[in-house]
Design a protein around this motif. Structure first.
Motif, PDB file in Angstrom:
ATOM      1  N   ALA A 254       2.759 -12.726  10.008  1.00  0.00           N
ATOM      2  CA  ALA A 254       3.655 -11.835   9.220  1.00  0.00           C
ATOM      3  C   ALA A 254       4.306 -10.898   9.920  1.00  0.00           C
ATOM      4  CB  ALA A 254       1.778 -11.278   7.908  1.00  0.00           C
ATOM      5  N   VAL A 255       5.068 -10.117   8.453  1.00  0.00           N
ATOM      6  CA  VAL A 255       5.878  -8.914   8.966  1.00  0.00           C
ATOM      7  C   VAL A 255       5.817  -7.811   7.490  1.00  0.00           C
ATOM      8  CG1 VAL A 255       8.577  -7.746   9.486  1.00  0.00           C
ATOM      9  CG2 VAL A 255       7.914  -9.957  10.402  1.00  0.00           C
ATOM     10  N   ILE A 256       5.040  -6.375   8.569  1.00  0.00           N
ATOM     11  CA  ILE A 256       5.168  -5.326   7.139  1.00  0.00           C
ATOM     12  C   ILE A 256       6.355  -4.528   7.587  1.00  0.00           C
ATOM     13  CG2 ILE A 256       3.678  -3.434   6.223  1.00  0.00           C
ATOM     14  CD1 ILE A 256       0.762  -5.685   6.818  1.00  0.00           C
ATOM     15  N   MET A 257       6.762  -4.392   6.697  1.00  0.00           N
ATOM     16  CA  MET A 257       8.397  -2.912   7.226  1.00  0.00           C
ATOM     17  C   MET A 257       7.128  -2.124   5.974  1.00  0.00           C
ATOM     18  SD  MET A 257      10.994  -5.140   5.526  1.00  0.00           S
ATOM     19  CE  MET A 257      12.210  -3.509   5.694  1.00  0.00           C
ATOM     20  N   VAL A 258       7.750  -0.687   7.131  1.00  0.00           N
ATOM     21  CA  VAL A 258       6.816   0.582   6.850  1.00  0.00           C
ATOM     22  C   VAL A 258       7.808   1.436   6.453  1.00  0.00           C
ATOM     23  CG1 VAL A 258       4.839   2.078   7.891  1.00  0.00           C
ATOM     24  CG2 VAL A 258       4.689  -0.219   8.455  1.00  0.00           C
ATOM     25  N   ALA A 259       7.359   2.264   5.625  1.00  0.00           N
ATOM     26  CA  ALA A 259       8.605   3.590   5.043  1.00  0.00           C
ATOM     27  C   ALA A 259       8.162   4.497   4.839  1.00  0.00           C
ATOM     28  CB  ALA A 259       8.866   2.901   3.908  1.00  0.00           C
ATOM     29  N   GLU A 260       8.415   5.946   5.302  1.00  0.00           N
ATOM     30  CA  GLU A 260       8.078   6.915   5.835  1.00  0.00           C
ATOM     31  C   GLU A 260       8.371   7.671   4.554  1.00  0.00           C
ATOM     32  OE1 GLU A 260       7.696  10.652   8.334  1.00  0.00           O
ATOM     33  OE2 GLU A 260       9.047   9.066   9.380  1.00  0.00           O
ATOM     34  N   ALA A 261       7.966   8.323   3.727  1.00  0.00           N
ATOM     35  CA  ALA A 261       8.087   9.012   2.255  1.00  0.00           C
ATOM     36  C   ALA A 261       8.885  10.154   2.736  1.00  0.00           C
ATOM     37  CB  ALA A 261       6.967   9.877   1.174  1.00  0.00           C
ATOM     38  N   GLY A 262       9.926  10.502   2.006  1.00  0.00           N
ATOM     39  CA  GLY A 262      11.481  11.228   2.213  1.00  0.00           C
ATOM     40  C   GLY A 262      11.775  11.051   3.387  1.00  0.00           C
ATOM     41  N   ARG A 263      11.924  10.192   4.115  1.00  0.00           N
ATOM     42  CA  ARG A 263      12.948   9.812   4.911  1.00  0.00           C
ATOM     43  C   ARG A 263      13.828   8.906   5.353  1.00  0.00           C
ATOM     44  NH1 ARG A 263       9.016  12.500  10.104  1.00  0.00           N
ATOM     45  NH2 ARG A 263       9.634  14.834   9.136  1.00  0.00           N
ATOM     46  N   THR A 264      12.655   7.173   5.089  1.00  0.00           N
ATOM     47  CA  THR A 264      13.376   6.172   4.845  1.00  0.00           C
ATOM     48  C   THR A 264      14.526   5.733   3.452  1.00  0.00           C
ATOM     49  OG1 THR A 264      11.411   5.592   6.075  1.00  0.00           O
ATOM     50  CG2 THR A 264      12.705   3.859   5.170  1.00  0.00           C
TER      51      THR A 264
ATOM     52  N   LEU B 267       0.993  -0.945   0.257  1.00  0.00           N
ATOM     53  CA  LEU B 267      -0.120  -0.256  -0.711  1.00  0.00           C
ATOM     54  C   LEU B 267       0.632   1.449  -0.189  1.00  0.00           C
ATOM     55  CD1 LEU B 267      -2.975   1.147   0.555  1.00  0.00           C
ATOM     56  CD2 LEU B 267      -2.758   1.226   2.514  1.00  0.00           C
ATOM     57  N   GLU B 268       0.407   2.147  -0.988  1.00  0.00           N
ATOM     58  CA  GLU B 268       1.162   3.728  -1.161  1.00  0.00           C
ATOM     59  C   GLU B 268       0.405   5.019  -0.269  1.00  0.00           C
ATOM     60  OE1 GLU B 268       2.722   4.845  -4.108  1.00  0.00           O
ATOM     61  OE2 GLU B 268       3.605   6.599  -4.110  1.00  0.00           O
ATOM     62  N   LEU B 269       0.105   5.109   0.790  1.00  0.00           N
ATOM     63  CA  LEU B 269      -0.624   6.123   1.676  1.00  0.00           C
ATOM     64  C   LEU B 269      -0.951   7.305   0.596  1.00  0.00           C
ATOM     65  CD1 LEU B 269      -0.842   5.347   5.606  1.00  0.00           C
ATOM     66  CD2 LEU B 269      -2.882   4.479   3.943  1.00  0.00           C
ATOM     67  N   PRO B 270      -2.249   8.185   0.698  1.00  0.00           N
ATOM     68  CA  PRO B 270      -1.837   9.095  -0.071  1.00  0.00           C
ATOM     69  C   PRO B 270      -1.582  10.295   0.522  1.00  0.00           C
ATOM     70  CG  PRO B 270      -3.921   8.614   0.287  1.00  0.00           C
ATOM     71  CD  PRO B 270      -3.046   7.287   0.444  1.00  0.00           C
ATOM     72  N   GLY B 271      -0.907  11.201   0.138  1.00  0.00           N
ATOM     73  CA  GLY B 271      -1.353  13.018   0.736  1.00  0.00           C
ATOM     74  C   GLY B 271      -0.452  12.450   1.692  1.00  0.00           C
ATOM     75  N   ARG B 272      -0.980  13.619   2.077  1.00  0.00           N
ATOM     76  CA  ARG B 272      -0.147  14.644   3.894  1.00  0.00           C
ATOM     77  C   ARG B 272      -1.078  14.316   4.928  1.00  0.00           C
ATOM     78  NH1 ARG B 272       4.750  18.076   3.805  1.00  0.00           N
ATOM     79  NH2 ARG B 272       6.542  16.852   2.603  1.00  0.00           N
ATOM     80  N   THR B 273      -1.016  13.543   6.262  1.00  0.00           N
ATOM     81  CA  THR B 273      -1.967  14.050   7.210  1.00  0.00           C
ATOM     82  C   THR B 273      -1.095  15.586   7.841  1.00  0.00           C
ATOM     83  OG1 THR B 273      -2.835  13.106   8.903  1.00  0.00           O
ATOM     84  CG2 THR B 273      -0.511  11.946   8.594  1.00  0.00           C
ATOM     85  N   ALA B 274      -1.690  16.038   8.375  1.00  0.00           N
ATOM     86  CA  ALA B 274      -1.397  16.627   9.832  1.00  0.00           C
ATOM     87  C   ALA B 274      -1.268  16.839  11.401  1.00  0.00           C
ATOM     88  CB  ALA B 274      -2.645  18.571   9.306  1.00  0.00           C
TER      89      ALA B 274
ATOM     90  N   ILE C  40       6.004 -10.001   4.038  1.00  0.00           N
ATOM     91  CA  ILE C  40       4.673 -10.015   3.570  1.00  0.00           C
ATOM     92  C   ILE C  40       4.978  -8.764   2.473  1.00  0.00           C
ATOM     93  CG2 ILE C  40       3.215 -11.660   4.435  1.00  0.00           C
ATOM     94  CD1 ILE C  40       1.539  -9.464   5.277  1.00  0.00           C
ATOM     95  N   GLY C  41       5.441  -7.717   2.462  1.00  0.00           N
ATOM     96  CA  GLY C  41       6.102  -6.743   1.594  1.00  0.00           C
ATOM     97  C   GLY C  41       5.850  -5.311   2.569  1.00  0.00           C
ATOM     98  N   ALA C  42       5.198  -4.051   1.850  1.00  0.00           N
ATOM     99  CA  ALA C  42       5.966  -3.110   2.876  1.00  0.00           C
ATOM    100  C   ALA C  42       4.637  -1.675   2.590  1.00  0.00           C
ATOM    101  CB  ALA C  42       7.134  -2.569   2.314  1.00  0.00           C
ATOM    102  N   VAL C  43       4.842  -0.975   3.127  1.00  0.00           N
ATOM    103  CA  VAL C  43       3.285   0.210   3.410  1.00  0.00           C
ATOM    104  C   VAL C  43       4.457   1.392   3.542  1.00  0.00           C
ATOM    105  CG1 VAL C  43       1.722   1.125   4.396  1.00  0.00           C
ATOM    106  CG2 VAL C  43       1.865  -1.701   4.282  1.00  0.00           C
TER     107      VAL C  43
END
Length: 587
Positions: free
Chosen positions: A445-455, A269-276, A475-478
């Motif tokens: 299951a293991v899910i790796m979470v990356a942060e856009a622009g930082r990871t 999954l690629e989460l959309p946009g930014r959150t405030a 199983i994948g990354a978010v």
């Protein structure tokens, strides 16, 4: 799209390079010495003075242009200008251009002042015309002298032949021979006179000045517009090169395909946009809807636990330092809870932002207290406001410098898996947290979470390598959006001045030790039905309650919530279990 994204990320480099290049062009314009240029236009005519001349012939202007820039013309121009500058230096200031399909020469001269430029251009043009005329006149004079000499020789021969005729007898062979010679010489003399006649009236016209040099009004050099445009162009070119180099060297993950292309890990999954804000988002939020779709995928993709009647355990680990795993874990847990399933959320990060994200007040019941055996795991769970099906086990005062006891963590997770449909665990990246790698081989299951622009992709690769060493089911990354910094400017809460110590327990290691603690007494027994221990040390058990739907009331401590076995779950048939009440919640 890749190049547009690159331009969007590096636009400031291009802008800065363009500004610096323009400033450089302006500086060059200010430092350059002002020069003035004046131009004289010449019409060059062919020099056809001889008997073999062709009035329609054209002059080779490329050759004539080289003549204008010769030292001979420069020396004549130096005399006309009354200058003391050497001729070879004057030549360097003169330029000659030939307009296409014309018989025109444009003689330009560059000097420090307008008057010098005007005088130099006119002098070179006039010197060229004078040299061309002098050369033509010299050739004409030489041709006339040659013809006159030939005519004089013929006249001498005629005088000699006339004497021979007078001395020879009439009707003699000698007389006839002399008369024949006289005829030939007479014809030759007439021919020479015919050739000489046009030369006597010939006028050597090398050409004329059709546009004399003018006094320049403004300097021709430096050309400020050209310098500014050149500086901007050079700056943009260097900026593009620099931006490309920086973009190639930058390994930060910015798009979902960066993970699959660089790391080779499937993108869930690629989460959309930014959150405030860092919070559990409402169900209608676009991020919540995307995580709801991920929940549906995980319900079918994550296999059922090997031991029947136990909930799925999913580990979400950070790809880099930050709050991405906690944000995704909290909102994914909320997505599970909104389906009516019982969800437990556990974090092993000392600096986790789950307390701020879920709004759970961190009290004395936390993971640190459970590991010290101060409180049972079920009592340490705190409900999330507005989501009665979701309970959170906050970290408490975990010591980041001490390795967590993996055996005790596994026992806690096993106890929670027996009571909840889903257990979500947030951990730091396995390169920093050893327990993340150890827990990875025991979860579903293991899910790796990356942060856009930082990871960075290297961090994900290192984390994936750690999990692959223990055959963890990755199983994948978010890819989470760029998240704000938690309130206070730092994600790690302040540690208390005096760390609580575990109660003395002979034969067990201290809390600072990295040794595995003894197995805790489980709160659930799967052999003879679901029972819960009450009072911890008393060992008394409470009989199972009848199966059936249980009411959900309140969100505070002591509230009642349904067990997975109280009805048919969304991910499997009904299982034998019971519902916790307030008494069991206290351990």
């Amino acid at each position: 799209m890749a190049y547009l994204g690159w331009l969007r990320r590096r636009w400031w480099i291009l802008l800065l390079a363009a500004v610096l290049g323009t400033a450089g062009g302006l500086a060059v314009s200010q430092l350059q010495h002002a020069l003035y240029t004046s131009t004289t236009s010449l019409l060059v005519r062919p020099l056809g003075t001889g008997s073999d001349s062709n009035p329609n012939a054209k002059v080779n202007l490329d050759t004539e242009a080289q003549v204008v820039q010769s030292i001979v013309v420069a020396d004549r121009a130096r005399t006309l200008m009354k200058s003391t500058t050497p001729a070879d230096q004057l030549v360097q200031s003169a330029t000659v251009t030939v307009p296409p399909n014309s018989q025109i020469l444009q003689v330009a001269y560059e000097a420090d002042s307008p008057t010098q430029a005007q005088a130099g251009s006119h002098a070179f043009a006039q010197a060229y015309l004078d040299l061309r005329k002098a050369t033509a006149q010299k050739g004409l004079d030489n041709e006339k002298a040659a013809l006159n000499q030939q005519i004089a020789d013929v006249k001498k021969q005629l005088s000699a032949v006339a004497g021979r005729i007078a001395a020879a007898p009439a009707n003699s062979v000698q007389r006839e021979q002399a008369e024949a010679d006289r005829t030939v010489l007479t014809n030759q003399s007439a021919s020479l006179n015919n050739r000489l006649s046009p030369l006597l009236s010939a006028d050597t016209d090398p050409g004329e000045i059709i546009s004399d040099a003018r006094l320049p009004d403004s300097p021709s050099s430096p050309n400020r517009t050209l310098n500014l445009a050149s500086g901007m162009g050079a700056g943009l070119l260097l900026g593009i090169v620099l931006a490309l180099i920086l973009d190639r060297l930058d390994t930060r993950v910015r798009r979902g395909r960066d993970i699959s292309d660089r790391v080779g890990l499937p993108l869930l999954l690629e989460l959309p946009g930014r959150t405030a804000t860092l919070a559990v988002l409402p169900a209608g939020h676009k991020i919540s809807r995307e995580l709801g779709r991920l929940r549906n995928v995980l319900l079918s993709a994550v296999p059922e636990p090997a031991q029947a009647g136990r909930g799925r355990q999913i580990l979400l680990c950070d790809g880099s330092a930050g709050t991405a795993a906690g944000f995704v874990a909290a909102n994914l847990a909320a997505a599970y809870a909104r389906t009516g399933q019982q969800v437990a959320l556990v974090t092993t990060k000392p600096d986790s932002a789950l307390t701020a994200i879920t709004g759970v007040a961190e009290g004395r019941h936390n993971l640190a207290a459970v590991l010290r055996r101060d409180v049972p795991a079920l009592k340490a769970l705190a409900p999330v406001p507005g989501l009665g099906q979701l309970r959170v086990l906050v970290p408490g005062d975990l010591d980041a410098d001490v390795e967590l006891p993996v055996a005790a963590l596994l026992e806690i997770l096993s106890e929670l898996a027996a009571r909840f449909d889903h257990v979500l665990i947030e951990t730091a990246q396995p390169t920093l947290a050893v327990e993340a790698q150890a827990l990875g081989r025991h979860v579903d299951a293991v899910i790796m979470v990356a942060e856009a622009g930082r990871t960075r992709s290297g961090e994900l690769t290192a984390a994936l390598r750690q999990f692959e060493q223990v055959d963890a089911p990755v199983i994948g990354a978010v890819l989470a959006p760029r998240l704000p910094v938690p309130a206070g400017g730092a994600a790690k809460p302040a540690m208390p001045a005096i760390r609580p110590k575990p109660r003395p327990n002979p034969g067990s290691p201290s809390v600072e030790s990295t040794m595995v603690l003894p197995r805790m007494k489980p709160s659930v027994s799967g052999a003879s039905g679901a029972t819960a221990g009450k009072g911890g040390a008393s060992g008394s058990v409470k009989p199972a309650k009848p199966a059936g739907p249980m009411p959900v009331t309140g969100n505070g401590h002591g509230s009642t919530y349904r067990s997975r076995g109280d009805g048919t779950g969304t991910d499997g048939p009904a299982r034998s279990s019971y519902a916790l009440d307030s008494g069991e919640d206290l351990g």
